[in-house]
Write a protein that holds these residues in place. Structure first.
Motif, short mmCIF file in Angstrom:
data_model
loop_
_atom_site.label_atom_id
_atom_site.label_comp_id
_atom_site.label_asym_id
_atom_site.label_seq_id
_atom_site.Cartn_x
_atom_site.Cartn_y
_atom_site.Cartn_z
N ASP A 212 0.82 -1.14 -0.06
CA ASP A 212 -0.04 0.17 -0.15
C ASP A 212 0.62 1.37 -0.48
N ASP A 213 0.27 2.28 0.04
CA ASP A 213 1.21 3.32 0.18
C ASP A 213 1.92 3.54 0.89
N PRO A 234 -3.60 -0.64 -4.91
CA PRO A 234 -3.11 -0.76 -3.32
C PRO A 234 -3.69 -1.75 -1.91
#
Length: 283
Positions: A212-213, A234
């Motif tokens: 993910d981010d 994500p």
């Protein structure tokens, strides 16, 4: 069944028939690290290679093996059937098998390298079917016999397993400039701790997992100046690829000396993210 256990069961089912079928001058190994070049390293679920290709480290293979086998998962399927297949093709691996599980029963997909240097699908062997092959050795593939010990329900739960081989490493050589390829000696000291599998393609690290981010931010700090690309949405299973940063061109400063200036705006260099389909050039 977890992803790691699923891999172990499927690969274990292939070890005996492949080992018995291999010729005297051939060797087989599971979880082998194949080193194609100084900037390209992949980890195969099962390989068959020539005796003389054995590397100094246990489980290492130098150059293209005779056969590469990959067991797919939700994380690796797009790569195994796309860019990684293209990578094996480019380096001239004669035979490539994919063990694919989409329901309760595994299917074997066989690719062979043709005279044009391209892979062609030679067989797709479903449960209850069989197929006789002649290369890299004579063997009959019968999935319901090979995987007879497999539990009836084999769809893995979505979780990230840390491989046993992941260990802390002492600091290695410094990373090269952000626009240069990363070589194995530098990359081998920077394995992540949450990846399902880690490889190096043409100097670009490829991490398998569900990213993910936050992971993108960490990767941007670990590989400063490079472009971090999520190859799927994500949080979804797939890969995160570290691409070279934009090349920098020399300019003259006020004293007439060479100074470096990025060829693109700085905000597009460090930690920038592209969310694109998996795409690692195969030529």
């Amino acid at each position: 069944m977890t992803h790691t256990l699923l891999h172990q069961v499927l690969v274990a089912g292939l070890v005996v028939p492949v080992g018995l079928a291999a010729k005297a001058e051939q060797r087989s190994a599971t979880g082998a690290v194949v080193r194609f070049e100084d900037d390209t390293l992949v980890r195969c679920d099962l390989v068959v290679y020539r005796k003389g290709q054995a590397g100094a480290a246990p489980g290492s293979v130098l150059g293209p093996p005779l056969l590469a086998v990959e067991v797919t998962s939700d994380v690796s399927r797009p790569v195994d059937l796309g860019p990684k297949k293209n990578l094996y093709e480019r380096y001239g691996v004669p035979s490539y098998w994919v063990v694919d599980v989409r329901g309760d029963e595994p299917e074997l997909v066989v690719y062979g390298l043709g005279g044009d240097g391209r892979y062609a699908e030679e067989a797709r062997v479903a449960w209850g079917e069989s197929c006789a092959l002649t290369r890299p050795f004579p063997i009959e593939l019968v999935p319901d016999q090979i995987f007879a010990r497999l539990p009836r329900r084999v769809v893995p739960r979505r979780m990230i397993a840390v491989p046993d081989e992941v260990r802390p490493h002492a600091s290695g050589p410094d990373l090269p400039g952000s626009e240069e390829p990363i070589l194995i000696d530098a990359f081998g000291r920077r394995w992540p701790t949450g990846a399902e599998k880690v490889e190096l393609w043409d100097g670009c690290p490829v991490f398998y997992g569900a990213w993910d981010d936050r992971d993108v931010e960490i990767a941007a700090r670990a590989y400063p100046g490079r472009v971090v690309r999520l190859d799927q949405a994500p949080g979804e299973p797939g890969t995160m690829t570290i691409l070279p940063g934009p090349a920098r061109r020399p300019v003259l400063d006020g004293r007439g000396l060479d100074a470096e200036e990025p060829s693109v705006p700085e905000d597009l260099v460090c930690g920038s993210v592209e969310r694109l389909p998996v795409e690692v050039e195969a030529s």
